[in-house]
Design a protein around this motif. Structure first.
Motif, PDB file in Angstrom:
ATOM      1  N   TYR A 300      26.891  25.035  -1.300  1.00 18.43           N
ATOM      2  CA  TYR A 300      26.821  24.849   0.154  1.00 18.43           C
ATOM      3  C   TYR A 300      27.060  23.391   0.523  1.00 18.43           C
ATOM      4  N   ASP A 301      26.488  22.462  -0.265  1.00 17.78           N
ATOM      5  CA  ASP A 301      26.659  21.027   0.028  1.00 17.78           C
ATOM      6  C   ASP A 301      28.144  20.670   0.048  1.00 17.78           C
ATOM      7  N   ASN A 302      28.874  21.156  -0.974  1.00 10.81           N
ATOM      8  CA  ASN A 302      30.301  20.825  -1.051  1.00 10.81           C
ATOM      9  C   ASN A 302      31.100  21.466   0.071  1.00 10.81           C
ATOM     10  N   TYR A 303      30.786  22.741   0.387  1.00 15.15           N
ATOM     11  CA  TYR A 303      31.506  23.407   1.475  1.00 15.15           C
ATOM     12  C   TYR A 303      31.298  22.635   2.784  1.00 15.15           C
ATOM     13  N   GLU A 304      30.047  22.240   3.008  1.00 12.68           N
ATOM     14  CA  GLU A 304      29.725  21.546   4.256  1.00 12.68           C
ATOM     15  C   GLU A 304      30.406  20.170   4.295  1.00 12.68           C
ATOM     16  N   ASP A 305      30.336  19.443   3.172  1.00 13.27           N
ATOM     17  CA  ASP A 305      30.911  18.103   3.124  1.00 13.27           C
ATOM     18  C   ASP A 305      32.418  18.144   3.371  1.00 13.27           C
ATOM     19  N   LEU A 306      33.100  19.097   2.728  1.00  8.87           N
ATOM     20  CA  LEU A 306      34.555  19.198   2.902  1.00  8.87           C
ATOM     21  C   LEU A 306      34.899  19.564   4.344  1.00  8.87           C
ATOM     22  N   GLU A 307      34.109  20.452   4.910  1.00  6.52           N
ATOM     23  CA  GLU A 307      34.338  20.857   6.312  1.00  6.52           C
ATOM     24  C   GLU A 307      34.217  19.631   7.226  1.00  6.52           C
ATOM     25  N   GLN A 308      33.170  18.808   6.993  1.00  3.53           N
ATOM     26  CA  GLN A 308      32.981  17.628   7.828  1.00  3.53           C
ATOM     27  C   GLN A 308      34.117  16.614   7.660  1.00  3.53           C
ATOM     28  N   GLY A 310      37.150  17.455   7.164  1.00  5.97           N
ATOM     29  CA  GLY A 310      38.387  18.079   7.634  1.00  5.97           C
ATOM     30  C   GLY A 310      39.298  18.483   6.491  1.00  5.97           C
ATOM     31  N   ILE A 311      38.714  18.703   5.302  1.00  3.82           N
ATOM     32  CA  ILE A 311      39.514  19.099   4.136  1.00  3.82           C
ATOM     33  C   ILE A 311      39.432  20.614   3.960  1.00  3.82           C
ATOM     34  N   THR A 312      40.575  21.262   3.804  1.00  5.02           N
ATOM     35  CA  THR A 312      40.605  22.715   3.601  1.00  5.02           C
ATOM     36  C   THR A 312      40.231  23.015   2.153  1.00  5.02           C
ATOM     37  N   ALA A 313      39.190  23.816   1.975  1.00  8.20           N
ATOM     38  CA  ALA A 313      38.718  24.095   0.617  1.00  8.20           C
ATOM     39  C   ALA A 313      39.235  25.431   0.100  1.00  8.20           C
ATOM     40  N   TYR A 314      39.577  25.446  -1.169  1.00 10.74           N
ATOM     41  CA  TYR A 314      39.913  26.685  -1.888  1.00 10.74           C
ATOM     42  C   TYR A 314      38.997  26.711  -3.106  1.00 10.74           C
ATOM     43  N   ILE A 315      37.727  26.980  -2.847  1.00  5.04           N
ATOM     44  CA  ILE A 315      36.726  26.924  -3.912  1.00  5.04           C
ATOM     45  C   ILE A 315      35.837  28.171  -3.840  1.00  5.04           C
ATOM     46  N   PRO A 316      35.894  29.042  -4.830  1.00  3.60           N
ATOM     47  CA  PRO A 316      35.037  30.232  -4.769  1.00  3.60           C
ATOM     48  C   PRO A 316      33.581  29.894  -5.058  1.00  3.60           C
ATOM     49  N   LYS A 404      30.644  28.606   4.273  1.00  2.00           N
ATOM     50  CA  LYS A 404      31.032  29.128   2.961  1.00  2.00           C
ATOM     51  C   LYS A 404      31.910  30.368   3.138  1.00  2.00           C
ATOM     52  N   GLN A 405      31.482  31.254   4.045  1.00  3.95           N
ATOM     53  CA  GLN A 405      32.220  32.503   4.230  1.00  3.95           C
ATOM     54  C   GLN A 405      33.660  32.248   4.656  1.00  3.95           C
ATOM     55  N   LYS A 406      33.841  31.192   5.453  1.00  4.21           N
ATOM     56  CA  LYS A 406      35.192  30.834   5.917  1.00  4.21           C
ATOM     57  C   LYS A 406      36.083  30.520   4.707  1.00  4.21           C
ATOM     58  N   VAL A 407      35.511  29.795   3.738  1.00  5.28           N
ATOM     59  CA  VAL A 407      36.268  29.429   2.527  1.00  5.28           C
ATOM     60  C   VAL A 407      36.579  30.689   1.709  1.00  5.28           C
ATOM     61  N   LEU A 408      35.561  31.563   1.559  1.00  2.00           N
ATOM     62  CA  LEU A 408      35.762  32.771   0.760  1.00  2.00           C
ATOM     63  C   LEU A 408      36.784  33.704   1.412  1.00  2.00           C
ATOM     64  N   ASP A 409      36.748  33.788   2.755  1.00  2.00           N
ATOM     65  CA  ASP A 409      37.740  34.617   3.459  1.00  2.00           C
ATOM     66  C   ASP A 409      39.146  34.069   3.233  1.00  2.00           C
TER      67      ASP A 409
END
Ligand code: SF4
Length: 477
Positions: A300-308, A310-316, A404-409
Motif C-alpha cells: 500500500y505504501d508503494n502504491y500510494e507513493d507512486l500515485e502521489q 504521478g507515476i503509473t504503476a504496473y505492480i501486482p 491499489k485496486q486501480k493498479v490491479l485493474d
C-alpha cells in the motif's frame, strides 16, 4: 616438388621493430571503448589523494581501465587482472604495457570505491549522449548476491560466547604445549632461545579471540552477526538457503540501461522501490513516468507513493500474483473479500449473495488503518456457513484499497499485461548477465558501503557493454 604448406614460423624470430600493442587490438574492441570512456571521466578526486613525494604511482585512469575491463568480462580478482596485464593484449593495451601488481589493484578498488561508484553516473551520461538511456518506463527488480563471508561465521550472542570459550580453551592448550616445548628445549640447548616467537596457530587464535570479543561488545541480544562481514545479513536467496547475502536492486530503462543500482541488507524488496525511482531520476536528470515491478514491491505504501508522484504503476500485489498463477484452479474461495463489490455512492459492499455490508468505522492495527464493514442480513443467509463463523460477516478494507485496486485493474487490461510481461526481458536478463554469464555470485568487497560500490561497478560494466554494442550498431547503420 614439395610445396611448403605453412607460413614461415620461427618461435625465435626477433622482430625488427617491437610491435605496438595498439596494433593487436581490433578497431571495434571493447577495450577501446573503455579507454575512451575512462579518458572522459574526471578522476581528479582520486588523483588528488596521491602525494608528489616518494615513488611515482600508476595513473588512476590506467588502473580504472583495467578494473572496468575486468568487470566487463568477468575478471574481478586483483591477482587475475595483474596477470592479464602481462599476458592479455587487451589488458596490456589498457595498462599501456605497465604492470601494476595485484595489491595495487586491490587497494585502489578498496580505497576509491566511493569515487568509482560515482562514475556510474558519468558512464550513464556518456550513454545518454550517444542516444541510449530512454527514460520514462523503469523496470525494477532485486536479486540476492552472496556476501564475502562464510555462513558458519554468522552467530547470535550465545553462539559467540560459546565460540569464545572454545577459542580460549584452544589458546590455553597451545600455551601449555609451548611451555612444555620451551622447557624441553631449555634442557637440551640452554636458555638462549628468544621465546617470543609464538606459533602461527596461536597468533591466529588470539586474533580471532579479539575479533569475537569486539563483536560481543556490540551485538544486541536477538541479533545475528557475521564475524567477517558484520553488515551482511542472513537473507534467504532463491537458491542456496539462508546465508549472508546482500539484496541488490536495479532500475532499468526500456532500452536496457541500468539507471539505478544499490544494495540493501533487508530481506524484503518493498522498501527499495522508491529509492530506485529517486535514484533513477537523479542519475538521469529525467522523470520516471511508469514503474514496472513484481509483487515483492506491491505494498500500500508503494502504491500510494507512486500515485502521489504521478507515476503509473504496473505492480501486482502478492495476492493478485498468486491468483494469476492459480487462475485455472478451482480452489479460489468464492466468499473471499475480493469477491465483494464496492458501492462508492453508498460506501457499502455487496457480497456474492447480493446482500449489503454497511460501514462501521475505522479500526487501527499498528500503523495500518482499515475501514470496517458488516453484513446486515447474514442471519437469513443460506450460504453463511461458507462465508463466516460469526453472527454476521465483517470485512476490513485498507483505507488505500482504491489506489491499489486501480493498479490491479490496470494489470488486467491488454496494455497492462503487455507492459508487465516486458519485465521478463528487460530487467531479468540484466541480473542473468551478471550472475550467470559473468558468474558474479558473490561480492569481493566487504561492508555495505563497499559492496554498494562494487555492485555499481558491476552495473556500470553492464552499461559499458551496452554502449560498446550501440557504438558498433551505429557504425554499421
Ligand atoms: S453471510 Fe452475509 S456476507 Fe456472507 S454471503 Fe451471506 S449475506 Fe453475504
Amino acid at each position: 616438388m614439395s610445396m611448403d604448406k605453412f607460413k614461415p614460423y620461427d618461435i625465435n624470430e626477433i622482430y625488427l621493430l617491437p610491435p605496438s600493442v595498439n596494433e593487436f587490438i581490433p578497431e571495434d574492441h571493447l577495450a577501446r571503448v573503455i579507454s575512451e570512456i575512462v579518458e572522459q571521466i574526471n578522476t581528479s578526486e582520486i588523483e588528488s589523494k596521491y602525494s608528489k613525494l616518494g615513488q611515482k604511482s600508476y595513473h588512476p585512469k590506467l588502473i580504472l581501465k583495467t578494473l572496468f575491463y575486468g568487470y566487463c568480462i568477468g575478471v574481478r580478482s586483483g591477482r587475475k587482472i595483474a596477470t592479464k596485464c602481462e599476458t592479455d593484449t587487451a589488458f596490456m593495451y589498457l595498462a599501456t604495457m605497465q604492470r601494476p601488481d595485484f595489491r595495487t589493484i586491490n587497494d585502489f578498488r578498496k580505497d576509491n570505491i566511493k569515487q568509482i561508484e560515482s562514475y556510474f553516473i558519468d558512464v550513464l551520461h556518456i550513454g545518454k549522449d550517444l542516444g541510449l538511456v530512454k527514460m520514462g518506463y523503469i523496470y525494477i527488480d532485486g536479486t540476492k548476491m552472496r556476501a564475502n563471508a562464510s555462513a558458519k561465521r554468522t552467530k547470535d550472542k550465545e553462539g559467540y560466547e560459546k565460540w569464545l570459550k572454545r577459542i580460549e580453551e584452544d589458546i590455553e592448550k597451545i600455551m601449555k604445549e609451548v611451555e612444555q616445548t620451551d622447557e624441553q628445549e631449555d634442557e637440551l640447548y640452554g636458555e638462549n632461545n628468544r621465546g617470543d616467537e609464538l606459533p602461527k596457530e596461536l597468533q591466529k587464535k588470539e586474533a580471532l579471540r579479539e575479533k569475537i570479543k569486539h563483536v560481543l561488545q556490540e551485538i544486541k541480544s536477538e541479533e545475528k552477526v557475521n564475524l567477517t562481514d558484520k553488515e551482511a545479513k542472513n537473507i534467504k536467496g532463491k537458491t542456496g538457503g539462508i546465508r549472508p547475502n546482500y539484496n541488490c536492486h536495479a532500475g532499468v530503462t526500456s532500452d536496457g540501461m541500468i539507471v539505478s543500482a544499490h544494495v540493501s541488507t533487508k530481506a524484503s524488496d518493498c522498501g527499495e522501490l522508491i529509492k530506485t525511482i529517486e535514484q533513477s531520476e537523479a542519475n538521469t536528470e529525467e522523470q520516471v513516468t511508469d514503474a514496472i515491478a513484481d509483487a515483492g514491491y506491491g505494498t500500500y505504501d508503494n502504491y500510494e507513493d507512486l500515485e502521489q508522484r504521478g507515476i503509473t504503476a504496473y505492480i501486482p500485489s502478492q495476492k493478485f500474483a498468486k491468483e494469476q498463477k492459480q487462475k485455472h484452479k478451482a480452489d479460489k474461495n468464492p466468499y473471499d473479500k475480493d469477491e465483494f463489490n464496492y458501492d462508492k455512492d453508498t460506501n457499502e459492499y455487496i457480497c456474492p449473495e447480493g446482500k449489503r455490508l454497511t460501514y462501521q468505522g475505522i479500526s487501527m492495527e499498528r500503523t495500518w488503518k482499515y475501514r470496517v464493514y458488516k453484513g446486515i442480513d447474514c442471519v437469513n443467509c443460506k450460504m453463511k456457513h461458507a462465508c463466516t463463523k460469526g453472527k454476521s460477516r465483517k470485512i476490513r478494507i485498507e483505507v488505500r484499497e482504491e489506489i491499489k485496486q486501480k493498479v490491479l485493474d490496470r494489470l488486467k487490461t491488454v496494455k497492462g499485461k503487455k507492459i508487465y510481461n516486458k519485465r521478463s526481458y528487460k530487467i531479468e536478463p540484466v541480473f542473468g548477465h551478471l550472475k550467470f554469464n559473468l558468474k558474479y555470485q558473490m561480492f569481493h568487497l566487504r561492508g555495505k558501503e563497499k559492496v554498494n560500490g562494487e555492485f555499481s561497478l558491476m552495473c556500470m560494466a553492464k552499461n559499458i557493454f551496452s554502449i560498446h554494442k550501440h557504438k558498433i550498431e551505429l557504425k554499421r547503420a
